[in-house]
Structure formats: structure tokens, C-alpha cells
Design a protein around this motif. Structure first.
Motif, PDB file in Angstrom:
ATOM      1  N   ARG A 150      66.654  21.002 -32.742  1.00 10.20           N
ATOM      2  CA  ARG A 150      66.672  22.216 -33.559  1.00 10.20           C
ATOM      3  C   ARG A 150      66.718  21.946 -35.050  1.00 10.20           C
ATOM      4  O   ARG A 150      66.331  22.815 -35.842  1.00 10.20           O
ATOM      5  CB  ARG A 150      67.841  23.097 -33.144  1.00 10.20           C
ATOM      6  N   CYS A 151      67.214  20.771 -35.432  1.00  8.92           N
ATOM      7  CA  CYS A 151      67.344  20.513 -36.877  1.00  8.92           C
ATOM      8  C   CYS A 151      66.340  19.468 -37.384  1.00  8.92           C
ATOM      9  O   CYS A 151      65.860  19.580 -38.493  1.00  8.92           O
ATOM     10  CB  CYS A 151      68.751  20.047 -37.214  1.00  8.92           C
ATOM     11  N   GLU A 189      69.474  32.535 -40.445  1.00  5.84           N
ATOM     12  CA  GLU A 189      69.525  31.565 -39.338  1.00  5.84           C
ATOM     13  C   GLU A 189      70.413  30.367 -39.697  1.00  5.84           C
ATOM     14  O   GLU A 189      71.136  29.843 -38.856  1.00  5.84           O
ATOM     15  CB  GLU A 189      68.111  31.075 -38.995  1.00  5.84           C
ATOM     16  N   LYS A 231      58.446  33.803 -42.241  1.00  2.00           N
ATOM     17  CA  LYS A 231      58.908  34.460 -41.011  1.00  2.00           C
ATOM     18  C   LYS A 231      57.826  35.375 -40.445  1.00  2.00           C
ATOM     19  O   LYS A 231      57.247  36.187 -41.150  1.00  2.00           O
ATOM     20  CB  LYS A 231      60.173  35.274 -41.324  1.00  2.00           C
ATOM     21  N   PRO A 278      65.560  23.235 -43.376  1.00  2.44           N
ATOM     22  CA  PRO A 278      64.359  23.819 -43.981  1.00  2.44           C
ATOM     23  C   PRO A 278      63.576  24.735 -43.038  1.00  2.44           C
ATOM     24  O   PRO A 278      62.848  25.614 -43.498  1.00  2.44           O
ATOM     25  CB  PRO A 278      63.500  22.590 -44.343  1.00  2.44           C
ATOM     26  N   ASN A 279      63.732  24.533 -41.732  1.00  2.00           N
ATOM     27  CA  ASN A 279      62.966  25.333 -40.765  1.00  2.00           C
ATOM     28  C   ASN A 279      63.635  26.662 -40.447  1.00  2.00           C
ATOM     29  O   ASN A 279      63.098  27.446 -39.675  1.00  2.00           O
ATOM     30  CB  ASN A 279      62.789  24.537 -39.471  1.00  2.00           C
ATOM     31  N   MET A 280      64.811  26.893 -41.013  1.00  2.00           N
ATOM     32  CA  MET A 280      65.530  28.148 -40.721  1.00  2.00           C
ATOM     33  C   MET A 280      65.672  28.963 -42.004  1.00  2.00           C
ATOM     34  O   MET A 280      65.859  28.388 -43.091  1.00  2.00           O
ATOM     35  CB  MET A 280      66.925  27.842 -40.185  1.00  2.00           C
ATOM     36  N   ASN A 281      65.610  30.299 -41.861  1.00  2.00           N
ATOM     37  CA  ASN A 281      65.827  31.129 -43.045  1.00  2.00           C
ATOM     38  C   ASN A 281      67.330  31.247 -43.321  1.00  2.00           C
ATOM     39  O   ASN A 281      68.147  30.671 -42.599  1.00  2.00           O
ATOM     40  CB  ASN A 281      65.129  32.487 -42.910  1.00  2.00           C
ATOM     41  N   LEU A 287      71.210  16.173 -43.240  1.00  2.00           N
ATOM     42  CA  LEU A 287      70.963  17.277 -42.298  1.00  2.00           C
ATOM     43  C   LEU A 287      71.743  17.044 -41.003  1.00  2.00           C
ATOM     44  O   LEU A 287      72.317  17.981 -40.437  1.00  2.00           O
ATOM     45  CB  LEU A 287      69.475  17.405 -41.977  1.00  2.00           C
ATOM     46  N   ALA A 327      55.609  25.548 -45.992  1.00  2.00           N
ATOM     47  CA  ALA A 327      56.729  25.913 -45.105  1.00  2.00           C
ATOM     48  C   ALA A 327      56.484  27.253 -44.409  1.00  2.00           C
ATOM     49  O   ALA A 327      55.639  28.034 -44.829  1.00  2.00           O
ATOM     50  CB  ALA A 327      58.024  25.923 -45.867  1.00  2.00           C
ATOM     51  N   PRO A 328      57.222  27.508 -43.365  1.00  2.00           N
ATOM     52  CA  PRO A 328      56.923  28.690 -42.580  1.00  2.00           C
ATOM     53  C   PRO A 328      57.382  29.978 -43.247  1.00  2.00           C
ATOM     54  O   PRO A 328      58.401  30.009 -43.911  1.00  2.00           O
ATOM     55  CB  PRO A 328      57.734  28.448 -41.304  1.00  2.00           C
ATOM     56  N   PRO A 355      61.831  20.138 -35.645  1.00  2.00           N
ATOM     57  CA  PRO A 355      60.991  21.155 -36.300  1.00  2.00           C
ATOM     58  C   PRO A 355      60.621  20.790 -37.731  1.00  2.00           C
ATOM     59  O   PRO A 355      59.596  21.219 -38.238  1.00  2.00           O
ATOM     60  CB  PRO A 355      61.866  22.415 -36.289  1.00  2.00           C
ATOM     61  N   ASN A 356      61.468  19.987 -38.372  1.00  2.00           N
ATOM     62  CA  ASN A 356      61.194  19.647 -39.771  1.00  2.00           C
ATOM     63  C   ASN A 356      60.294  18.428 -39.943  1.00  2.00           C
ATOM     64  O   ASN A 356      59.890  18.114 -41.060  1.00  2.00           O
ATOM     65  CB  ASN A 356      62.513  19.434 -40.525  1.00  2.00           C
ATOM     66  N   TYR A 359      63.457  31.503 -46.985  1.00  2.00           N
ATOM     67  CA  TYR A 359      63.633  30.104 -46.555  1.00  2.00           C
ATOM     68  C   TYR A 359      64.190  29.286 -47.721  1.00  2.00           C
ATOM     69  O   TYR A 359      63.983  29.657 -48.880  1.00  2.00           O
ATOM     70  CB  TYR A 359      62.299  29.536 -46.075  1.00  2.00           C
ATOM     71  N   ILE A 363      62.487  14.741 -45.581  1.00  2.00           N
ATOM     72  CA  ILE A 363      63.743  15.505 -45.437  1.00  2.00           C
ATOM     73  C   ILE A 363      64.901  14.501 -45.467  1.00  2.00           C
ATOM     74  O   ILE A 363      64.717  13.343 -45.144  1.00  2.00           O
ATOM     75  CB  ILE A 363      63.773  16.320 -44.117  1.00  2.00           C
TER      76      ILE A 363
END
Lengths: 262, 353
Positions: free
Chosen positions: A179-180, B94, A261, B88-91, A162, A258-259, A183-184, B130, A157
Motif C-alpha cells: 500500500r505504501c 487518505e 482522484k 505520494p499515492n494517497m490524497n 516512508l 501523479a494521480p 503503488p509509488n 495529493y 521516493i
């Protein structure tokens, strides 16, 4: 073309035989505790041993603490080096590689010299102090793997951009970190965690010389005094390592897709 | 007083002075582009406005307030990056809500603002996606919505279109301009693409080696370049060396052909050399071409480029390139042929630096 494929298969076969045959032999031997039949008696004996439970539990706890404190050390360090001090990256890389070069026994003697009962920080005076020392020793041992796993995840990343994006939106350091960024780089953090877990569960030198009831010294003790149980323990130790590696593969796959939802 | 003021801004990285005495006053709601080649200092100025770099001299004020002691997270300045920089972890939703959550806005307000922003960029249907599930253009629109959501006082765009393909770039730049006008937000846009800057800006700052070479409206920058650098960098331009024959009557010669300029020659002597600029689209060799000035020369190349035909002609020591719009009846001059290029004397600009 065909002959090169044949050679490749032969090489793979030799590799598989080299690794699998001793393992099958060990497993087969661990099943032969009862004369004339294959049973899991050795495993039953191991699992019912109170010392097994105590040492296994102790090492599990130490592994968890090592992972938590290791992450608290490594993630902010790797982040800060990538963001603000890229010029010292080679130095950090060198330092984190040292535990691979310096034998564990040298490191632990160094610790004993620095933190013994007559030193300025007598950690070995108390059991909890020695536990803390052992945990830090494990952190040192896992540093090469932990740092690389986290650093590789950070490379994937754009940490600097970021961070700036989050800052321009009003975020402060703790928010940016948890939070930024965190998680990544989770896949790297988890990869590092599983490797650390595998290392701690099998480590002997540090625990034995610091005289702590860990799983490694227990393996050695059983190996020296019993016949079939050591083979069962070896298979159990392999299973733990493989399980850790399996989880490692799983989390690195998570990162690619990647996640979605929930 | 202007809304965003940059006064005598200096920035040095070690011994290298990257920004020198940069001055600029931007009005509220204005769209200003910093245009220049790589390494000219345009992104550094932008980053100093955002607070990511600290000027080594000068001051920055926004709405009369000095930004000197404010960290980037205290400035309320939105920024869009070249590399999108979506989390990248947020849609999508978000990501857009991030700045509003940081500001501690109530949930209902956040939801309403996210919806409004996604409507603005026409991506309401992708709120749950995402970043990795979206195209570059879509990601950059989300980045724009995210930067605009907390209602920043200034919007900074750092080469936001550079990573996109040509078609998306054109449509997105129009969209950015439309949104900027709709919201009336003061915007600074950094680009090295002159067409981009000319098409969407209220004013352009052409930067060269850490300094602003020219500040002006797009038409001024294009039609009246103040320096040789601006003339060369913005659009295609013929730079022609000419000899002064009569400074009072503004007479010069190009090769052996005389031309009377409209612009006064100024403080020059007979025999001096002056540099002149002529845009390729200013002249034509077509039989019906209009113009009070003519130069005759040998055609050395003629290239068909679709909408235009680009021809190069040798006039004395100078090579002049000119474009003619393609039309079915147009017969371009052949290579080796002698042709007469007609244009208006007012199109010949004197480059004075």
C-alpha cells in the motif's frame, strides 16, 4: 552557431536514414507478395498461420509469467537493499548486469547442465518443468532492465522514511509493501514490465535450445523457408516493441504528473 | 513516575558511542525539545523512543510500560519527519486515515476523525489534494494530522520545520504548540534551532556529544547556562576571562577594571582565572543606561541590524559585544570612541566547567 545547427541536422538525418530506410525497405517488400501490386497478403498469410497464433500466444503467456515472477523477485529485493542493505548495492548491481555480459547461449548451456534429466533438479524431464526453466531464463535476461527500472523508481521516493512513517502508524510489512511502496514505484514496475515483454517476444536462443514453441524460433523458421512472410513478421515484431516502448513512455509520464482522484 | 522515562540510554554504532547515559523523565502533556548541533545524538534518542533504533543499554518506558520488546508498529507513538513522508499515492484524507484504517476502525469513525484532524490543521478544503499539489508547510501540517489521527500516546517531531522557509517556520511552530496544548499530548521535539526550542517548549534538553548538558525551562537554559557549551550554543554570549582578586568578596578584574560579582566565586584562589558569560542584551552605553557595574573600553565596531544596534568594545584583552534596541534618539558610539558599558552585576554568570 548556424553551422553547428546544420551539422546537428545532418547528423539527425543520417541517423534517421540509417534506421528508417531498411525498415521502409522491409515494409515495402512485405507488401509485394502479389506480383505487380501492393497488398497485405503476407500479413494475412502470417495471421492465418496456426503456428503463428500458437507461438505468439505461448510467448505472450511466458512474457506475462516472467513479468509477474520477475516483479515478485525484483521489487522486494530492490526495496530491501535500499532499506536495510545499502552496502551490498554494488554487488546486486553487478549481479543484475551479468546477463548483459554473459551471452544467452552460455547461460542456457549452464541451465541445461544444471537442470538436465540426470541432474539433482531434472526440470527438463517434463514440458512444464522446461517451461518453468524458460521462464526463469527470461527473468535472468530481463534482470538488468527490470532491476534498474524498479531501483530508479525507488530512488525517486524516500523509501526508508516512508517505511518508518507507515510503521509508526501501525502498519506491518505486507501493508507497507503493497500500500505504501508498490503503488509509488508503479511507473518503474511497468517500465520494467514493458521492456521484459519486448525481450521475451523476440528471444530466440533460450527458447530454441530448450526446444519450446516460442515466437522467436518461429520467426527464424519462417525466415528460413518463406520469402515475404519474414518481412511481415519483422514489421510485426517492430510494432510490438514500439508499442511496448510507447507504453513505457506513457507510464513514466504518469509518475511525473501523479494521480488525480478519479 | 513520569509518563515517558529514558533511563541510562546508551547507543553505539560500531565503535562510535553516539548516546551516553541519557536520562530524562517527561511528564504527561509536556512539550520537551531536544536541542543541539548536528551529530549530538538528539535524533538517535528520538528514533530509539520510536523504536527505529535499539538502545545498546538502558530502558525506555511509556506510561509505565517497557518499550524494549515492542516494534515501532506496536508502540502507538506518532512521528512527524523532516521530509514530511506523506504517501505520494494517497490524497490528504487518505494519508490522515491511514493509521486509523490500519487500526481497523469503522468507516464512520475514520471519516469523523479525518474531518476533525483536517479541521484542526485548517486544511479541510484540501482533503482531495495529493502531496505533490501542496506546499511544504501544508504537507507538514498534513503529516502532523496523520500522526495525531490514531491518538498516539506520545508525539515525536524530528526537525519538522527545517525544510520550510523562515516565515512558515514561525507560523507552523506556533500552530504545533497550540495543537499540542489543545490535545494535551506528550511531545518530544528535535531541533537545532535554539529560537524554535526556546519559543515553544515547556522544557529543553541541550545535548552535546551524546549527553544531556542541561535540562531546564527555556528561561533557565537561556539565563543560567550550566556549561560553556550551553552558554555558547543557546543565544549569543560574551565569554570573558577574568582574574580573581578577592575570592571572599567575589572581586575579579577584567583587564584592569574591577568588578564585584553577585554569584559566589566558590573554591578559587587569588590570581586564578574564571570564565564569565554576559548576554549582549544585558548592557548598554546609552546615557540613561541603568546598572550597578560599568566597564570602559574602546569601541571597535558598530553595526546597525534594524531593530538593534550591535556594538563591539575592547575591555583589556576581552572583546564584549552588546545590543541596544534601536530608537530614533539613540546615537550609537562611534568606532574608536571610548564608551562605558553599564549592566547589572547579576548578569555576569560564572561558567564553571
Amino acid at each position: 552557431m548556424k553551422s553547428s545547427r546544420l551539422l546537428a541536422w545532418i547528423a539527425i538525418a543520417i541517423g534517421v536514414i540509417y534506421f528508417i530506410v531498411p525498415l521502409i525497405g522491409t515494409f515495402e517488400f512485405s507488401l509485394r507478395m502479389r506480383r505487380g501490386e501492393y497488398t497485405f497478403d503476407a500479413y494475412q498469410s502470417v495471421f492465418s498461420d496456426l503456428q503463428f497464433r500458437a507461438t505468439f500466444g505461448y510467448s505472450m503467456l511466458m512474457a506475462l509469467l516472467t513479468i509477474v515472477f520477475g516483479m515478485l523477485l525484483v521489487v522486494p529485493t530492490a526495496y530491501w537493499v535500499r532499506l536495510r542493505l545499502p552496502q551490498i548495492r554494488p554487488v546486486i548491481e553487478f549481479i543484475t548486469l551479468l546477463p548483459l555480459v554473459i551471452p544467452a547461449i552460455v547461460i542456457v548451456f549452464g541451465y541445461l547442465r544444471l537442470y538436465n534429466s540426470s541432474s539433482w533438479l531434472p526440470l527438463t524431464n517434463t514440458t512444464s518443468g522446461t517451461n518453468v526453466l524458460l521462464m526463469f531464463s527470461y527473468m535472468t535476461l530481463s534482470l538488468p532492465y527490470m532491476y534498474r527500472a524498479v531501483d530508479t523508481a525507488m530512488r525517486a521516493i524516500d523509501v526508508a522514511t516512508l517505511t518508518e512513517a507507515a510503521e509508526s502508524l501501525g502498519a506491518k510489512w505486507p501493508t507497507i509493501m503493497f500500500r505504501c511502496i508498490f503503488p509509488n514505484v508503479m511507473s518503474g514496475v511497468l517500465s520494467g514490465a514493458f521492456i521484459t515483454f519486448a525481450i521475451v517476444m523476440g528471444e530466440f536462443t533460450m527458447a530454441a535450445l530448450l526446444n519450446r514453441p516460442a515466437f522467436g524460433p518461429y520467426l527464424q523458421l519462417v525466415g528460413a523457408n518463406k520469402a515475404y512472410e519474414p518481412s511481415a513478421l519483422a514489421i510485426i515484431a517492430f510494432a510490438i516493441t514500439w508499442l511496448s516502448m510507447g507504453f513505457l513512455q506513457l507510464v513514466s509520464r504518469f509518475q511525473k504528473t501523479a494521480p488525480l482522484k478519479a | 513516575m513520569s509518563f515517558l522515562n529514558l533511563s541510562n540510554i546508551q547507543k553505539a554504532f560500531g565503535p562510535v558511542q553516539v548516546v551516553k547515559d541519557f536520562n530524562m523523565a517527561i511528564e504527561k502533556g509536556e512539550f520537551v525539545s531536544f536541542l543541539g548541533p548536528s551529530g549530538c545524538g538528539k535524533t538517535t534518542v528520538l528514533r530509539m523512543i520510536a523504536g527505529f533504533e535499539t538502545p545498546t543499554g538502558g530502558s525506555i518506558t511509556v506510561n509505565g510500560k517497557s518499550q524494549a520488546n515492542l516494534k515501532p508498529n506496536q508502540r502507538n507513538i506518532g512521528m512527524v519527519f523532516q521530509a514530511y513522508a506523506l504517501f505520494p499515492n494517497m490524497n490528504v484524507a487518505e494519508n490522515v486515515a491511514f493509521g486509523l484504517k490500519i487500526a481497523g476502525k469503522p468507516k464512520a469513525e475514520i471519516d469523523a476523525r479525518v474531518k476533525e484532524m483536517l479541521g484542526l490543521i485548517k486544511l479541510d478544503h484540501l482533503a482531495e489534494r495529493y502531496p505533490y499539489q501542496m506546499s511544504g508547510g501544508q504537507q507538514q501540517r498534513v503529516a502532523l494530522a496523520r500522526a495525531l489521527a490514531p491518538k498516539p500516546q506520545v508525539l515525536l517531531l524530528d526537525e519538522p520545520l527545517s525544510a520550510l522557509d523562515a516565515k512558515i517556520r514561525v507560523s507552523l511552530r506556533e500552530e504545533i504548540r497550540m495543537i499540542q496544548q489543545q490535545l494535551g499530548i506528550t511531545t518530544v521535539f528535535v531541533t537545532h534551532d535554539q529560537e524554535e526550542a526556546l519559543s515553544i517548549s515547556d522544557r529543553i534538553v541541550v545535548m552535546n556529544a551524546g549527553k544531556a548538558d542541561q535540562i531546564g525551562k527555556p528561561a533557565e537554559i537561556y539565563n543560567r547556562p550550566a556549561t560553556r557549551f550551553v552558554a555558547n550554543f543557546v543565544g549569543t554570549l560574551n565569554l570573558i576571562e577574568a582574574k580573581v582578586v578577592d575570592p571572599v568578596a567575589n572581586r575579579i578584574t577584567i583587564g584592569d577594571q574591577g568588578v564585584t560579582l553577585r554569584e559566589p566565586l566558590g573554591n578559587v584562589k587569588v590570581g586564578d582565572t574564571v570564565s564569565l558569560a554576559l548576554r549582549p542584551e544585558a548592557g548598554s552605553t546609552a546615557p540613561d543606561a541603568k546598572g550597578d557595574t560599568a566597564l570602559t573600553g574602546e569601541v571597535i565596531s558598530s553595526n546597525f541590524l534594524g531593530s538593534v544596534i550591535r556594538t563591539r568594545m575592547k575591555v583589556g584583552p576581552a572583546v564584549i559585544s552588546f545590543d541596544m534596541f534601536n530608537s530614533p534618539g539613540l546615537v550609537p558610539p562611534a568606532v574608536g570612541e571610548t564608551a562605558t558599558l553599564r549592566f547589572t552585576a547579576g548578569d555576569l554568570l560564572i561558567i564553571r566547567d
